[in-house]
Motif scaffolding. Sequence first.
Motif, PDB file in Angstrom:
ATOM      1  N   THR A 139       5.707  -0.467  -7.196  1.00  0.00           N
ATOM      2  CA  THR A 139       4.685  -1.480  -6.967  1.00  0.00           C
ATOM      3  C   THR A 139       5.340  -2.838  -6.803  1.00  0.00           C
ATOM      4  O   THR A 139       6.239  -3.192  -7.566  1.00  0.00           O
ATOM      5  N   TRP A 196      -1.315  -2.559 -10.485  1.00  0.00           N
ATOM      6  CA  TRP A 196      -1.840  -2.121  -9.192  1.00  0.00           C
ATOM      7  C   TRP A 196      -2.623  -0.813  -9.374  1.00  0.00           C
ATOM      8  O   TRP A 196      -3.685  -0.630  -8.786  1.00  0.00           O
ATOM      9  N   ALA A 197      -2.120   0.090 -10.214  1.00  0.00           N
ATOM     10  CA  ALA A 197      -2.812   1.362 -10.442  1.00  0.00           C
ATOM     11  C   ALA A 197      -4.202   1.121 -11.036  1.00  0.00           C
ATOM     12  O   ALA A 197      -5.178   1.759 -10.616  1.00  0.00           O
ATOM     13  N   TRP A 212       0.778  -1.224   0.000  1.00  0.00           N
ATOM     14  CA  TRP A 212       0.000   0.000   0.000  1.00  0.00           C
ATOM     15  C   TRP A 212       0.817   1.285   0.000  1.00  0.00           C
ATOM     16  O   TRP A 212       0.428   2.262  -0.643  1.00  0.00           O
ATOM     17  N   TYR A 252     -10.409   0.257  -5.073  1.00  0.00           N
ATOM     18  CA  TYR A 252     -10.119   1.000  -3.842  1.00  0.00           C
ATOM     19  C   TYR A 252     -10.304   2.498  -3.972  1.00  0.00           C
ATOM     20  O   TYR A 252     -10.580   3.175  -2.976  1.00  0.00           O
ATOM     21  N   ALA A 253     -10.138   3.066  -5.157  1.00  0.00           N
ATOM     22  CA  ALA A 253     -10.249   4.514  -5.329  1.00  0.00           C
ATOM     23  C   ALA A 253     -11.649   5.018  -4.988  1.00  0.00           C
ATOM     24  O   ALA A 253     -11.830   6.208  -4.729  1.00  0.00           O
ATOM     25  N   HIS A 307      -6.439  -0.579  -8.348  1.00  0.00           N
ATOM     26  CA  HIS A 307      -6.785   0.417  -7.337  1.00  0.00           C
ATOM     27  C   HIS A 307      -7.851   1.374  -7.872  1.00  0.00           C
ATOM     28  O   HIS A 307      -8.825   1.678  -7.176  1.00  0.00           O
ATOM     29  N   ALA A 308      -7.671   1.856  -9.093  1.00  0.00           N
ATOM     30  CA  ALA A 308      -8.626   2.791  -9.687  1.00  0.00           C
ATOM     31  C   ALA A 308     -10.006   2.155  -9.826  1.00  0.00           C
ATOM     32  O   ALA A 308     -11.029   2.820  -9.618  1.00  0.00           O
ATOM     33  N   TYR A 355       2.392   4.584  -3.114  1.00  0.00           N
ATOM     34  CA  TYR A 355       1.994   5.960  -2.801  1.00  0.00           C
ATOM     35  C   TYR A 355       3.200   6.861  -2.562  1.00  0.00           C
ATOM     36  O   TYR A 355       3.294   7.955  -3.112  1.00  0.00           O
ATOM     37  N   PRO A 388      -1.581   5.380  -6.697  1.00  0.00           N
ATOM     38  CA  PRO A 388      -2.647   4.856  -5.830  1.00  0.00           C
ATOM     39  C   PRO A 388      -2.390   5.256  -4.377  1.00  0.00           C
ATOM     40  O   PRO A 388      -1.250   5.287  -3.923  1.00  0.00           O
TER      41      PRO A 388
END
Length: 156
Positions: free
Chosen positions: A95, A107-108, A86, A115-116, A111-112, A90, A129
């Motif tokens: 990643t 991962w981007a 995580w 999790y975003a 995440h988008a 950031y 992310p």
Amino acid sequence: MFLAALLLIVAADAYFILTTLADLFPFNNVREAKRSEKLTEVAVNGPILALPALLLVWASAAGAPVLAHAGAILELLALLGGLALWWLPYLAGVTMPWATAGTGETWAALHARTYAKTVIVLPRRGDRPRPNLEHMILHALMLTAAVCTFAVATTL
């Protein structure tokens, strides 16, 4: 201190299980996950997160600080895995290769897509992310549990 460490370890594990199985949107994103995926995550990670508590209890009962140290180290290793997943993307834009193993996504992108849409309190850093609040709380619980468990280990 023993009771605090034990309760923190158990709280982190219970929190993980709750946020993995229960739909608490927008706090978490599990509504998109299949039941089998959620159960697999709990079956794999739940025991790993519970093992430090067992080691701590065993250490206390046996007067064996090495077992408490092992529990603290295991808690710390689990935390480091979460931090790598995580916080490295950031903070450093890095990643972990295993972050999306088997998904075919970056991962981007993952995440988008998931999790975003959850509660995020951290400021943006470009298009990186960001850890969501759900995981920030989990990491704080795990860090506190590890510190307390190390403290208990030094007193046994």
